[in-house]
Design an enzyme around this catalytic site. Structure first.
Site, mmCIF file in Angstrom:
data_model
loop_
_atom_site.group_PDB
_atom_site.id
_atom_site.type_symbol
_atom_site.label_atom_id
_atom_site.label_comp_id
_atom_site.label_asym_id
_atom_site.label_seq_id
_atom_site.Cartn_x
_atom_site.Cartn_y
_atom_site.Cartn_z
ATOM 1 N N ALA A 103 0.885 -1.181 0.000
ATOM 2 C CA ALA A 103 0.000 0.000 0.000
ATOM 3 C C ALA A 103 0.915 1.220 0.000
ATOM 4 O O ALA A 103 1.153 1.847 1.012
ATOM 5 C CB ALA A 103 -0.903 -0.020 1.231
ATOM 6 N N ALA A 105 1.328 4.234 -2.036
ATOM 7 C CA ALA A 105 1.179 5.650 -2.440
ATOM 8 C C ALA A 105 0.989 6.550 -1.225
ATOM 9 O O ALA A 105 0.345 6.125 -0.269
ATOM 10 C CB ALA A 105 -0.033 5.785 -3.368
ATOM 11 N N GLY A 107 4.281 7.263 -1.494
ATOM 12 C CA GLY A 107 5.637 6.769 -1.729
ATOM 13 C C GLY A 107 6.671 7.102 -0.669
ATOM 14 O O GLY A 107 7.858 6.904 -0.889
ATOM 15 N N ARG A 132 -3.641 7.286 -7.254
ATOM 16 C CA ARG A 132 -2.575 7.379 -6.245
ATOM 17 C C ARG A 132 -1.327 6.623 -6.698
ATOM 18 O O ARG A 132 -0.208 7.034 -6.398
ATOM 19 C CB ARG A 132 -3.084 6.858 -4.900
ATOM 20 C CG ARG A 132 -4.090 7.814 -4.256
ATOM 21 C CD ARG A 132 -4.645 7.298 -2.950
ATOM 22 N NE ARG A 132 -3.662 7.067 -1.911
ATOM 23 C CZ ARG A 132 -3.138 8.004 -1.113
ATOM 24 N NH1 ARG A 132 -3.503 9.254 -1.265
ATOM 25 N NH2 ARG A 132 -2.265 7.689 -0.184
ATOM 26 N N ASP A 172 1.649 -0.898 4.870
ATOM 27 C CA ASP A 172 1.442 0.401 5.524
ATOM 28 C C ASP A 172 -0.042 0.688 5.332
ATOM 29 O O ASP A 172 -0.449 1.336 4.377
ATOM 30 C CB ASP A 172 2.327 1.456 4.846
ATOM 31 C CG ASP A 172 2.326 2.760 5.610
ATOM 32 O OD1 ASP A 172 2.058 2.738 6.824
ATOM 33 O OD2 ASP A 172 2.597 3.805 4.998
ATOM 34 N N CYS A 229 -0.842 4.796 10.965
ATOM 35 C CA CYS A 229 -0.601 6.087 11.606
ATOM 36 C C CYS A 229 -1.819 6.446 12.439
ATOM 37 O O CYS A 229 -2.317 7.561 12.399
ATOM 38 C CB CYS A 229 -0.276 7.164 10.571
ATOM 39 S SG CYS A 229 -1.606 7.514 9.423
HETATM 40 N N1 SAM Z 1 2.957 3.901 2.364
HETATM 41 C C1 SAM Z 1 2.487 5.202 1.965
HETATM 42 C C2 SAM Z 1 3.582 6.221 2.200
HETATM 43 O O1 SAM Z 1 4.444 5.998 3.026
HETATM 44 O O2 SAM Z 1 3.576 7.256 1.500
HETATM 45 C C3 SAM Z 1 1.210 5.573 2.650
HETATM 46 C C4 SAM Z 1 0.137 4.544 2.467
HETATM 47 S S1 SAM Z 1 -1.450 5.025 3.071
HETATM 48 C C5 SAM Z 1 -1.249 4.905 4.777
HETATM 49 C C6 SAM Z 1 -2.420 3.638 2.677
HETATM 50 C C7 SAM Z 1 -2.619 3.353 1.208
HETATM 51 O O3 SAM Z 1 -3.359 2.141 1.097
HETATM 52 C C8 SAM Z 1 -3.413 4.386 0.434
HETATM 53 O O4 SAM Z 1 -2.591 4.934 -0.573
HETATM 54 C C9 SAM Z 1 -4.577 3.620 -0.179
HETATM 55 O O5 SAM Z 1 -4.840 3.982 -1.512
HETATM 56 C C10 SAM Z 1 -4.103 2.191 -0.103
HETATM 57 N N2 SAM Z 1 -5.153 1.158 0.019
HETATM 58 C C11 SAM Z 1 -6.420 1.289 0.410
HETATM 59 N N3 SAM Z 1 -7.040 0.086 0.388
HETATM 60 C C12 SAM Z 1 -6.153 -0.812 -0.005
HETATM 61 C C13 SAM Z 1 -6.183 -2.204 -0.251
HETATM 62 N N4 SAM Z 1 -7.290 -2.917 -0.045
HETATM 63 N N5 SAM Z 1 -5.050 -2.778 -0.699
HETATM 64 C C14 SAM Z 1 -3.921 -2.066 -0.917
HETATM 65 N N6 SAM Z 1 -3.827 -0.738 -0.712
HETATM 66 C C15 SAM Z 1 -4.922 -0.130 -0.257
#
Ligand code: SAM
Length: 465
Positions: A103, A105, A107, A132, A172, A229
């Site tokens: 997960a 984005a 980045g 994203r 994440d 977070c």
């Molecule tokens: N790791 C990123 C960073 O450090 O910049 C932040 C990630 S953010 C906390 C969580 C991400 O999970 C979002 O970008 C969202 O689009 C994605 N997401 C939501 N549902 C998801 C799923 N079922 N599987 C994978 N990713 C998912």
């Protein structure tokens, strides 16, 4: 706040008080491009080391805006909330490994993992939301990370395609984001952020599903890292407790503890799931650590069968003779360093350099596969911005290098052409020796090839403070 008061008891007053303090601004240096020591010498911003846990991380201690500086556009650092830096540090990817950021984005952590790999091995960075994932691609390109595969897929589809092959997997997880509330309120933003108790429970269910799928992607002996977070135990200790019950082949690792690293709280989960090992999780609190707060659990796959990885290498057709000739004409003139021709991949007129470790991706939705070199025109090749950001001036025949506060960089970043003496041809426009983008010199003027979407509306020097 009621919930946190109940959980934290005497500690709550300190926690609540931290909401009156201004959030810290953090940045992490891109060690694919320069060392943290070199950046701190170069930095126009006042910096303070973030702590022993992250040697490449700094707090910005003055009012400057690092995101508006050309060094940011050249990918020398990533602006990252200081507690988020801990997550990548605990993944601790090693050069040559196969690493998945499920997960990823926009980045923050993916750029950290790419730096740890130092160009060797492969980082698969995925985000289920395609918009994203494109932002993720932009950030990884600015980082100059070439050994990446960027996808936009449901975790189940990744598990079905790859199976248990990854040395390290980071989840994440999407969460209720309680750790973001302070920053958002300081930024004067009330929406689109939403929070409710129902959302916490919905997140918890989704996190459980994503983590269970992630477990199918870790190779025996590999490492699975879960992070959020948010502070809610339902999204943290409870998710891990349930996971460990269903996946007994995983054990929590007790990571090195640095100043301000708190322990997980076994007493905050349902007694039927409580396990003292949950103390091995890391909790970062805004009143004890210079950041907004995170939860991290590091788990090791204990099956030590030392299985050979059985990843399927990518089968692909190399570019045809005509396209190869167009590429060679460009490369011979512009790039003195040889790029491995056997790794060139042409998709819909776009030429990529595949990572050394390239996996078969089946029907997955690909955003980027390796380094985007550029586009084939009729008889000519147009280099992509991503290539400029991955090159060093010594990799390019012609470079036009300027100081960060020069008129040339200000003009270039706004998309303007400008005068520059020297031989004609494609060249790397560099800021203090770091590639910023492409230009093409014709008769003493550099024609601007900086991507339109990244241009500044006005001179950045007027915006920095
Ligand atoms: N790791 C990123 C960073 O450090 O910049 C932040 C990630 S953010 C906390 C969580 C991400 O999970 C979002 O970008 C969202 O689009 C994605 N997401 C939501 N549902 C998801 C799923 N079922 N599987 C994978 N990713 C998912």
């Amino acid at each position: 706040m009621d919930r946190m008061a109940g959980l934290l008891g005497e500690e709550f007053a300190q926690f609540a008080q931290s909401y009156d303090e201004t959030p810290a601004v953090g940045l992490r240096v891109n060690t694919l491009k320069l060392s943290a020591a070199d950046f701190s010498t170069l930095s126009p911003f006042a910096l303070k080391a973030v702590g022993r846990h992250e040697p490449d991380g700094f707090l910005v201690t003055d009012a400057s805006k690092p995101g508006s500086h050309p060094y940011h556009a050249a990918g020398l650092f990533y602006l990252q909330e200081p507690s988020a830096m801990v997550v990548g540090g605990l993944v601790a990817a090693q050069p040559g490994e196969l690493v998945l950021d499920l997960a990823a984005a926009p980045g923050g952590k993916a750029t950290h993992l790419a730096a740890q790999l130092q160009g060797r091995g492969l980082l698969l960075a995925n985000d289920v939301h395609t918009g994203r994932a494109r932002l993720l691609a932009e950030n990884l390109e600015r980082w100059g990370a070439a050994n990446t595969l960027i996808t936009s897929a449901e975790p189940e589809h990744l598990a079905a395609q790859f199976g248990p092959i990854f040395d390290r997997v980071l989840v994440d997880a999407p969460c209720s984001g309680e750790g973001m509330l302070r920053k958002l309120s300081f930024a004067g933003k009330s929406g689109p952020f939403e929070w409710s108790e129902g959302m916490v429970l919905a997140c918890s269910r989704r996190q459980t599903a994503v983590l269970h799928t992630a477990a199918q992607l870790v190779k025996p002996g590999g490492r699975l890292v879960y992070a959020t977070c948010t502070f809610a135990p339902q999204e943290n200790e409870a998710v891990i407790a349930q996971f460990l019950r269903e996946f007994p082949q995983y054990e929590l690792i007790d990571p090195p503890r640095f100043a301000g690293f708190g322990a997980g709280r076994p007493s905050w989960v349902d007694p039927s799931l409580a396990d003292d090992n949950l103390e091995k999780c890391v909790r970062l609190w805004p009143h004890l650590f210079p950041g907004e707060g995170h939860f991290v659990a590091v788990m090791q796959h204990m099956d030590d069968e030392k299985l050979q990885r059985f990843e399927k290498p990518l089968k692909f057709t190399p570019p045809g003779k005509k396209e190869l000739a167009v590429w060679r004409a460009f490369a011979d003139e512009v790039l003195p360093a040889d790029l491995a021709e056997e790794r060139l991949l042409l998709v819909n007129g776009r030429l990529y350099l595949l990572p050394e470790l390239a996996l078969e991706t089946g029907k997955l939705h690909l955003i980027r596969y390796g380094l985007l070199l550029g586009e084939m025109g009729k008889g000519h090749f147009r280099p992509d911005h991503a290539l400029a950001l991955a090159l060093k001036p010594e990799d390019v025949a012609l470079t036009a290098n300027f100081a960060a506060d020069s008129d040339e960089i200000a003009a270039y970043w706004q998309g303007l052409d400008f005068a520059s003496a020297g031989p004609d041809g494609w060249l790397l426009v560099a800021v203090h020796g770091f590639g910023l983008g492409w230009g093409k010199r014709v008769n003493g003027r550099i024609k601007n090839h900086y991507p339109r979407g990244l241009r500044r509306n006005r001179d950045w020097r007027l915006e920095i403070r």
